[in-house]
Scaffold this motif. Structure first.
Motif, short mmCIF file in Angstrom:
data_model
loop_
_atom_site.label_atom_id
_atom_site.label_comp_id
_atom_site.label_asym_id
_atom_site.label_seq_id
_atom_site.Cartn_x
_atom_site.Cartn_y
_atom_site.Cartn_z
N ILE A 96 54.94 44.59 9.48
CA ILE A 96 56.64 45.30 9.32
C ILE A 96 57.86 44.77 10.23
O ILE A 96 56.85 44.95 11.53
N THR A 97 58.81 45.54 10.19
CA THR A 97 59.65 44.67 11.25
C THR A 97 61.26 46.06 10.95
O THR A 97 60.86 46.33 9.56
N VAL A 98 61.97 45.98 11.95
CA VAL A 98 62.53 47.19 12.36
C VAL A 98 64.25 46.02 12.23
O VAL A 98 63.90 45.37 13.57
N GLU A 99 65.28 46.39 11.66
CA GLU A 99 66.59 46.34 12.14
C GLU A 99 67.44 47.72 12.06
O GLU A 99 67.25 48.16 11.17
N SER A 100 67.61 47.59 13.62
CA SER A 100 68.40 49.23 13.64
C SER A 100 69.97 48.78 14.28
O SER A 100 70.19 48.13 15.11
N ASP A 101 70.87 50.29 14.20
CA ASP A 101 72.18 50.20 15.19
C ASP A 101 72.37 51.43 15.03
O ASP A 101 72.66 51.84 14.26
N LEU A 102 72.28 51.99 17.11
CA LEU A 102 72.55 53.18 16.58
C LEU A 102 73.88 53.69 16.27
O LEU A 102 75.15 53.47 15.70
N GLU A 103 73.52 54.78 15.44
CA GLU A 103 74.73 55.43 14.06
C GLU A 103 75.04 54.53 13.35
O GLU A 103 75.96 54.98 12.65
N ARG A 104 74.12 53.73 13.07
CA ARG A 104 75.16 53.25 11.66
C ARG A 104 73.56 52.85 10.44
O ARG A 104 73.40 53.44 9.80
N GLY A 105 72.39 52.81 10.91
CA GLY A 105 70.82 53.40 10.49
C GLY A 105 69.64 51.73 10.84
O GLY A 105 70.55 51.60 11.66
N SER A 106 69.07 52.53 10.08
CA SER A 106 68.05 51.28 9.93
C SER A 106 67.14 51.05 9.09
O SER A 106 67.13 51.52 8.04
N THR A 107 66.98 49.52 9.13
CA THR A 107 65.91 48.84 7.89
C THR A 107 64.92 48.50 8.59
O THR A 107 64.84 47.81 9.26
N PHE A 108 63.53 49.01 7.60
CA PHE A 108 62.70 48.91 7.93
C PHE A 108 62.23 48.02 6.57
O PHE A 108 61.77 48.93 5.48
N THR A 109 61.51 46.41 6.97
CA THR A 109 61.25 45.68 6.04
C THR A 109 59.68 45.22 6.00
O THR A 109 59.04 44.71 7.66
N VAL A 110 58.61 45.53 5.08
CA VAL A 110 57.17 45.10 5.06
C VAL A 110 57.04 44.07 3.85
O VAL A 110 57.50 44.22 3.22
N CYS A 111 56.83 43.10 4.70
CA CYS A 111 56.59 41.90 3.41
C CYS A 111 55.19 41.34 3.64
O CYS A 111 54.19 41.75 4.97
N PHE A 112 54.54 41.02 2.23
CA PHE A 112 53.30 40.85 2.24
C PHE A 112 53.21 39.30 1.48
O PHE A 112 54.33 38.59 1.41
N MET A 113 52.18 38.48 1.75
CA MET A 113 51.94 37.65 0.80
C MET A 113 51.85 38.38 -0.56
O MET A 113 50.64 38.92 -0.02
N SER A 114 52.12 37.13 -1.77
CA SER A 114 51.20 38.31 -2.64
C SER A 114 49.77 37.82 -3.53
O SER A 114 49.65 38.58 -4.39
N GLU A 115 49.30 36.87 -2.66
CA GLU A 115 48.31 36.68 -3.10
C GLU A 115 47.07 37.41 -1.59
O GLU A 115 46.08 36.31 -1.50
N SER A 116 47.62 37.90 -0.85
CA SER A 116 46.97 38.47 1.13
C SER A 116 46.07 39.56 0.28
O SER A 116 45.57 39.57 -0.87
N GLU A 117 44.72 38.50 1.17
CA GLU A 117 43.39 38.97 1.17
C GLU A 117 43.68 40.08 2.31
O GLU A 117 44.21 40.41 3.29
N PRO A 118 42.91 41.78 2.73
CA PRO A 118 42.88 42.06 3.58
C PRO A 118 42.59 42.17 4.96
O PRO A 118 41.44 41.36 4.87
N LEU A 119 42.90 42.44 6.08
CA LEU A 119 42.41 41.61 7.21
C LEU A 119 41.78 41.92 7.35
O LEU A 119 40.26 41.49 8.23
N GLY A 120 40.81 43.52 7.54
CA GLY A 120 39.16 44.26 7.68
C GLY A 120 39.28 44.80 8.67
O GLY A 120 38.26 44.27 9.79
#
Length: 209
Positions: free
Chosen positions: A185-209
């Motif tokens: 998960i990453t974040v891009e943000s600027d004060l008074e302009r808002g934020s974007t949180f992006t979660v990136c998964f591998m489509s065939e991911s396995e749990p890290l456990g």
């Protein structure tokens, strides 16, 4: 706990009006609910760290899950904020439905908390080659550059004068769930302009456990 104790001592010190007793009970109730959320979140962290087999991984229609969560969260309309969802059709993912719902709910709740009056939240789900990207964007108050890595720490809250009623666990829980599913998960943000949180998964991911 300190607030609850203070309210009890104040109420018991001398006779008070029914309205004053009611107000004291209301404060105690609010603090009790906050403590309950805190305890539940801490238990969830512990389960993720030491009891990963508790969470069943199964094929999920991610498009459907995101659409349903957004439909529910759009009803909140806190501060007049509107929520829009753009979910690419037919995205499947192997994960835990409960945790993925929690992840998205936490990110949207965070966007509401730090959104502006009559603002907007955009949720987007799309697949790019072998990756699945889930993004939650708002046009709220934003996050200072020096705060952006700290917000994922447990119990961390940015400038108290700008923070909402949370307890600083929502984003750290979202990050923990993303890691559990092999994502980031990453974040891009600027004060008074808002934020974007992006979660990136591998489509065939396995749990890290």
């Amino acid at each position: 706990i300190a607030v609850i104790a203070a309210q009890c001592e104040l109420s018991l010190a001398e006779s008070r009006s029914p309205e004053e007793y009611e107000e004291a009970l209301r404060v105690i109730q609010n603090q009790s609910r906050k403590m309950s959320r805190l305890i539940n979140d801490m238990l969830d962290f512990t389960r993720l760290e030491v009891s990963t087999d508790r969470y069943v991984m199964e094929p999920i229609d991610f498009t459907e899950l995101v659409s349903f969560v957004c439909a529910d969260m759009a009803l909140i309309r806190e501060k007049g904020i509107t929520l829009q969802c753009e979910a690419e059709e037919g995205i499947l993912f192997c994960g835990n439905r409960e945790l993925l719902t929690r992840l998205l709910t936490n990110l949207i709740s965070n966007a509401y908390r730090y959104g502006k009056e009559n603002g907007h939240i955009w949720v987007r789900l799309r697949k790019e080659n072998s990756k699945i990207r889930l993004a939650v964007q708002d046009d709220g108050i934003g996050i200072a550059k020096e705060e952006q890595q700290k917000i994922f720490q447990r119990f961390y809250q940015a400038d108290n004068s700008r923070s909402g009623p949370g307890i600083g666990l929502g984003l750290s829980m979202a990050q923990e769930i993303a890691h559990f599913h092999g994502g980031e998960i990453t974040v891009e943000s600027d004060l008074e302009r808002g934020s974007t949180f992006t979660v990136c998964f591998m489509s065939e991911s396995e749990p890290l456990g």
